[in-house]
Design a protein around this motif. Structure first.
Motif, PDB file in Angstrom:
ATOM      1  N   TYR A 317     131.914  33.691 104.719  1.00 61.36           N
ATOM      2  CA  TYR A 317     133.290  33.285 105.018  1.00 61.36           C
ATOM      3  C   TYR A 317     133.456  33.040 106.523  1.00 61.36           C
ATOM      4  N   GLU A 318     132.939  33.963 107.318  1.00 59.05           N
ATOM      5  CA  GLU A 318     133.068  33.823 108.778  1.00 59.05           C
ATOM      6  C   GLU A 318     132.365  32.562 109.283  1.00 59.05           C
ATOM      7  N   LEU A 319     131.166  32.316 108.755  1.00 54.80           N
ATOM      8  CA  LEU A 319     130.411  31.130 109.191  1.00 54.80           C
ATOM      9  C   LEU A 319     131.151  29.859 108.779  1.00 54.80           C
ATOM     10  N   GLU A 320     131.668  29.872 107.557  1.00 54.29           N
ATOM     11  CA  GLU A 320     132.344  28.690 107.038  1.00 54.29           C
ATOM     12  C   GLU A 320     133.604  28.399 107.844  1.00 54.29           C
ATOM     13  N   LYS A 321     134.307  29.480 108.262  1.00 57.60           N
ATOM     14  CA  LYS A 321     135.534  29.311 109.046  1.00 57.60           C
ATOM     15  C   LYS A 321     135.213  28.748 110.427  1.00 57.60           C
ATOM     16  N   TYR A 322     134.064  29.154 110.951  1.00 53.67           N
ATOM     17  CA  TYR A 322     133.680  28.685 112.284  1.00 53.67           C
ATOM     18  C   TYR A 322     133.281  27.211 112.227  1.00 53.67           C
ATOM     19  N   GLU A 323     132.453  26.870 111.251  1.00 53.27           N
ATOM     20  CA  GLU A 323     132.024  25.471 111.109  1.00 53.27           C
ATOM     21  C   GLU A 323     131.748  25.199 109.643  1.00 53.27           C
ATOM     22  N   ALA A 324     132.432  24.213 109.090  1.00 50.24           N
ATOM     23  CA  ALA A 324     132.274  23.921 107.660  1.00 50.24           C
ATOM     24  C   ALA A 324     130.830  23.531 107.361  1.00 50.24           C
ATOM     25  N   GLY A 325     130.287  24.110 106.314  1.00 50.99           N
ATOM     26  CA  GLY A 325     128.922  23.758 105.904  1.00 50.99           C
ATOM     27  C   GLY A 325     127.851  24.650 106.496  1.00 50.99           C
ATOM     28  N   LEU A 326     128.256  25.515 107.448  1.00 53.93           N
ATOM     29  CA  LEU A 326     127.251  26.356 108.121  1.00 53.93           C
ATOM     30  C   LEU A 326     126.624  27.355 107.160  1.00 53.93           C
ATOM     31  N   SER A 327     127.434  27.865 106.211  1.00 50.53           N
ATOM     32  CA  SER A 327     126.892  28.878 105.296  1.00 50.53           C
ATOM     33  C   SER A 327     126.038  28.244 104.197  1.00 50.53           C
ATOM     34  N   GLN A 328     126.065  26.898 104.122  1.00 50.65           N
ATOM     35  CA  GLN A 328     125.281  26.221 103.085  1.00 50.65           C
ATOM     36  C   GLN A 328     123.861  25.896 103.553  1.00 50.65           C
ATOM     37  N   ARG A 329     123.537  26.246 104.789  1.00 50.40           N
ATOM     38  CA  ARG A 329     122.178  26.012 105.288  1.00 50.40           C
ATOM     39  C   ARG A 329     121.183  26.746 104.399  1.00 50.40           C
ATOM     40  N   PRO A 330     119.925  26.291 104.356  1.00 50.16           N
ATOM     41  CA  PRO A 330     118.914  27.049 103.620  1.00 50.16           C
ATOM     42  C   PRO A 330     118.902  28.496 104.117  1.00 50.16           C
ATOM     43  N   HIS A 331     118.979  29.429 103.204  1.00 51.43           N
ATOM     44  CA  HIS A 331     119.067  30.822 103.647  1.00 51.43           C
ATOM     45  C   HIS A 331     118.391  31.782 102.677  1.00 51.43           C
ATOM     46  N   VAL A 332     118.185  32.984 103.144  1.00 52.21           N
ATOM     47  CA  VAL A 332     117.627  34.068 102.340  1.00 52.21           C
ATOM     48  C   VAL A 332     118.536  35.270 102.541  1.00 52.21           C
ATOM     49  N   VAL A 333     118.766  36.017 101.472  1.00 51.25           N
ATOM     50  CA  VAL A 333     119.498  37.271 101.629  1.00 51.25           C
ATOM     51  C   VAL A 333     118.462  38.397 101.712  1.00 51.25           C
ATOM     52  N   VAL A 334     118.539  39.130 102.805  1.00 50.35           N
ATOM     53  CA  VAL A 334     117.590  40.227 103.037  1.00 50.35           C
ATOM     54  C   VAL A 334     118.360  41.545 102.958  1.00 50.35           C
ATOM     55  N   ALA A 335     117.924  42.418 102.066  1.00 49.63           N
ATOM     56  CA  ALA A 335     118.570  43.727 101.934  1.00 49.63           C
ATOM     57  C   ALA A 335     117.725  44.751 102.675  1.00 49.63           C
ATOM     58  N   ASN A 336     118.312  45.322 103.709  1.00 49.58           N
ATOM     59  CA  ASN A 336     117.551  46.244 104.575  1.00 49.58           C
ATOM     60  C   ASN A 336     117.829  47.701 104.209  1.00 49.58           C
ATOM     61  N   LYS A 337     117.008  48.578 104.717  1.00 44.51           N
ATOM     62  CA  LYS A 337     117.111  50.043 104.566  1.00 44.51           C
ATOM     63  C   LYS A 337     116.805  50.485 103.137  1.00 44.51           C
ATOM     64  N   ILE A 338     115.812  49.833 102.518  1.00 44.28           N
ATOM     65  CA  ILE A 338     115.426  50.184 101.148  1.00 44.28           C
ATOM     66  C   ILE A 338     114.787  51.574 101.097  1.00 44.28           C
ATOM     67  N   ASP A 339     114.395  52.077 102.271  1.00 43.25           N
ATOM     68  CA  ASP A 339     113.765  53.421 102.293  1.00 43.25           C
ATOM     69  C   ASP A 339     114.765  54.531 101.985  1.00 43.25           C
ATOM     70  N   LEU A 340     116.060  54.228 102.139  1.00 41.49           N
ATOM     71  CA  LEU A 340     117.067  55.262 101.847  1.00 41.49           C
ATOM     72  C   LEU A 340     117.335  55.302 100.337  1.00 41.49           C
ATOM     73  N   PRO A 341     117.463  56.517  99.770  1.00 43.36           N
ATOM     74  CA  PRO A 341     117.578  56.623  98.311  1.00 43.36           C
ATOM     75  C   PRO A 341     118.782  55.894  97.721  1.00 43.36           C
ATOM     76  N   GLN A 342     119.934  55.994  98.390  1.00 45.20           N
ATOM     77  CA  GLN A 342     121.132  55.355  97.823  1.00 45.20           C
ATOM     78  C   GLN A 342     121.000  53.835  97.838  1.00 45.20           C
ATOM     79  N   ALA A 343     120.154  53.327  98.767  1.00 47.23           N
ATOM     80  CA  ALA A 343     119.979  51.878  98.876  1.00 47.23           C
ATOM     81  C   ALA A 343     119.207  51.335  97.672  1.00 47.23           C
ATOM     82  N   ARG A 344     118.158  52.034  97.303  1.00 50.58           N
ATOM     83  CA  ARG A 344     117.318  51.565  96.208  1.00 50.58           C
ATOM     84  C   ARG A 344     118.138  51.435  94.917  1.00 50.58           C
ATOM     85  N   ALA A 345     119.097  52.350  94.758  1.00 49.23           N
ATOM     86  CA  ALA A 345     119.890  52.348  93.528  1.00 49.23           C
ATOM     87  C   ALA A 345     120.803  51.132  93.433  1.00 49.23           C
ATOM     88  N   SER A 346     121.300  50.647  94.584  1.00 48.84           N
ATOM     89  CA  SER A 346     122.279  49.546  94.511  1.00 48.84           C
ATOM     90  C   SER A 346     121.631  48.169  94.561  1.00 48.84           C
TER      91      SER A 346
END
Ligand SMILES: Nc1nc2c(ncn2[C@@H]2O[C@H](COP(=O)(O)OP(=O)(O)OP(=O)(O)O)[C@@H](O)[C@H]2O)c(=O)[nH]1
Ligand SMILES: [Mg+2]
Length: 397
Positions: A317-346
């Motif tokens: 949302y923030e990227l799109e508000k700043y410049e239309a189309g910015l969030s549509q760039r090729p992207h990857v979602v990276v989920a960090n802190k998988i070493d924490l137990p609560q993270a692995r569950a979600s």
């Protein structure tokens, strides 16, 4: 007294010794000095000199991404007015030479320069020399180059006048003034003895606003404390500061990920974005500017927080508000802190809510970094191919 005589005697004696040493014809024996061995020995005991790490605060001082510059081209030299003089030659004719042109001031992109901190607030081009007698023309002023980093935007009065995004690109910031004409120039059939000469023109004067937009292949976006800097440290040699408080990173850092065959992918760590950044909240939109140039994006999510999918939605949302189309760039979602137990569950829930593949990893333990590196390479190769298809040279770091 006796002690004084003794010391004087000693002094004379030592003086004589020095003289005899200076003038002795005996070749002195060269002491065996194993310089290289000594160096090797020292190297073994000493650590190689390491680059001093600057604190984030000091780095902020060094990193400048906006500058207002007053540029003035060099003035042209004046033409000369004089007449040839020689014994027994009464009317030698006009021989005043022209003045040299003033030097231009040129902005040139240099890959070694990483910020606008070395750019001064004023530049004056070199002036041309005045013309002289005997038809001597003045020397032109040399060109003055201002080195700027890749991704410098040049604005004048709010309008973009140049976008310097390729290494070696140049932009004439201020033209030098033309040199004046000497009186020889005004020689004509109806005027055999002109005395007219013209002064040099002043150089152009402009006020330019330089703005830096970091150019990297991939830009890392995430909320403060998501672990962007930790991840950049894990995959590259860059050393941005890492701490458990928000807004640790205050300026963009670029790290290079090395692949086989000397391939390099530049990844930028951009300071944390918060909801409302496009309205200048938090560190504001000054840093969203740095994302604009990145070919692909890594959305970094802190998996240990509740409802991690909202982070991706908010970031987009923030990227799109700043410049239309910015969030549509090729992207990857990276989920960090998988070493924490609560993270692995979600993690399964995050994947389900986003409806796309998520790379889960831990920047601190280095767990599961390979899939990210492989995906990064795929994104980079796809972008390079697209650039080549459009007849442009792919970005290289
Ligand atoms: N357990 C765990 N902690 C992590 C991981 N990655 C980062 N952290 C911690 O999270 C905190 C923030 O890390 P940073 O790398 O500074 O986060 P950042 O996104 O760069 O933060 P800003 O620069 O403030 O935007 C630090 O205390 C890190 O040690 C991870 O994979 N696992
Ligand atoms: Mg950081």
């Amino acid at each position: 007294s006796a002690p004084a005589r003794h010391s004087a005697c000693c002094r004379r004696f030592t003086g004589a010794m020095i003289l005899s040493r200076l003038f002795s014809a005996r070749p002195r024996q060269a002491a065996p000095r194993l310089l290289s061995a000594g160096r090797a020995d020292r190297a073994r005991h000493q650590e190689p000199p390491r680059k001093k790490l600057l604190s984030e605060k000091k780095l902020k001082r060094h990193f400048v991404d906006q500058r207002r510059v007053l540029v003035r081209g060099g003035n042209g030299g004046s033409g000369a007015s004089c007449f040839h003089s020689e014994p027994r030659k009464e009317f030698g004719g006009p021989d005043g030479g022209d003045g040299g042109d003033g030097g231009h001031v040129i902005l040139r992109v240099d890959q070694q320069v990483k910020s606008l901190s070395a750019v001064l607030s004023q530049y004056q081009g070199f002036h041309g020399e005045d013309g002289g007698r005997k038809n001597c023309f003045g020397r032109g002023g040399a060109v003055l180059y201002i080195r700027v980093p890749v991704g410098t935007l040049v604005k004048e009065g709010g309008d973009v006048v140049a976008d310097l995004s390729r290494p070696g690109e140049e932009y004439v910031a201020a033209l030098g003034g033309a040199g004046g004409k000497g009186n020889r120039f005004f020689l004509a059939n109806d005027n055999r003895a002109p005395v007219t000469c013209t002064p040099g023109q002043p150089g152009q004067e402009r006020v330019l606003h330089l703005e830096l937009k970091t150019v990297a292949h991939a830009g890392m976006v995430g909320f403060p404390n998501a672990g962007k800097s930790s991840l950049l440290r894990a995959i590259s040699n860059a050393r941005p500061a890492v701490a458990a408080y928000p807004f640790t990173t205050l300026n963009p850092h670029v790290g290079i990920v090395h692949y086989e065959g000397h391939q390099q992918v530049a990844v930028a760590d951009i300071p944390g974005i918060i909801p409302g950044a496009h309205q200048n909240r938090g560190l504001g939109f000054a840093f969203l500017r740095h994302i604009e140039r990145c070919r692909c994006l890594l959305f970094l999510v802190d998996l240990s927080l509740p409802e991690p999918w909202t982070q991706v939605e908010d970031l987009k949302y923030e990227l799109e508000k700043y410049e239309a189309g910015l969030s549509q760039r090729p992207h990857v979602v990276v989920a960090n802190k998988i070493d924490l137990p609560q993270a692995r569950a979600s993690l399964p829930l995050l994947q389900e809510r986003l409806g796309q593949d998520v790379i889960a990893l831990s920047a601190v333990t280095g767990e599961n970094l390979e899939p990210l590196l492989l995906r990064l390479k795929v994104l980079h190769d796809a972008d390079a191919e697209a650039e080549l298809r459009q007849g442009r040279r792919p970005l290289r770091w």
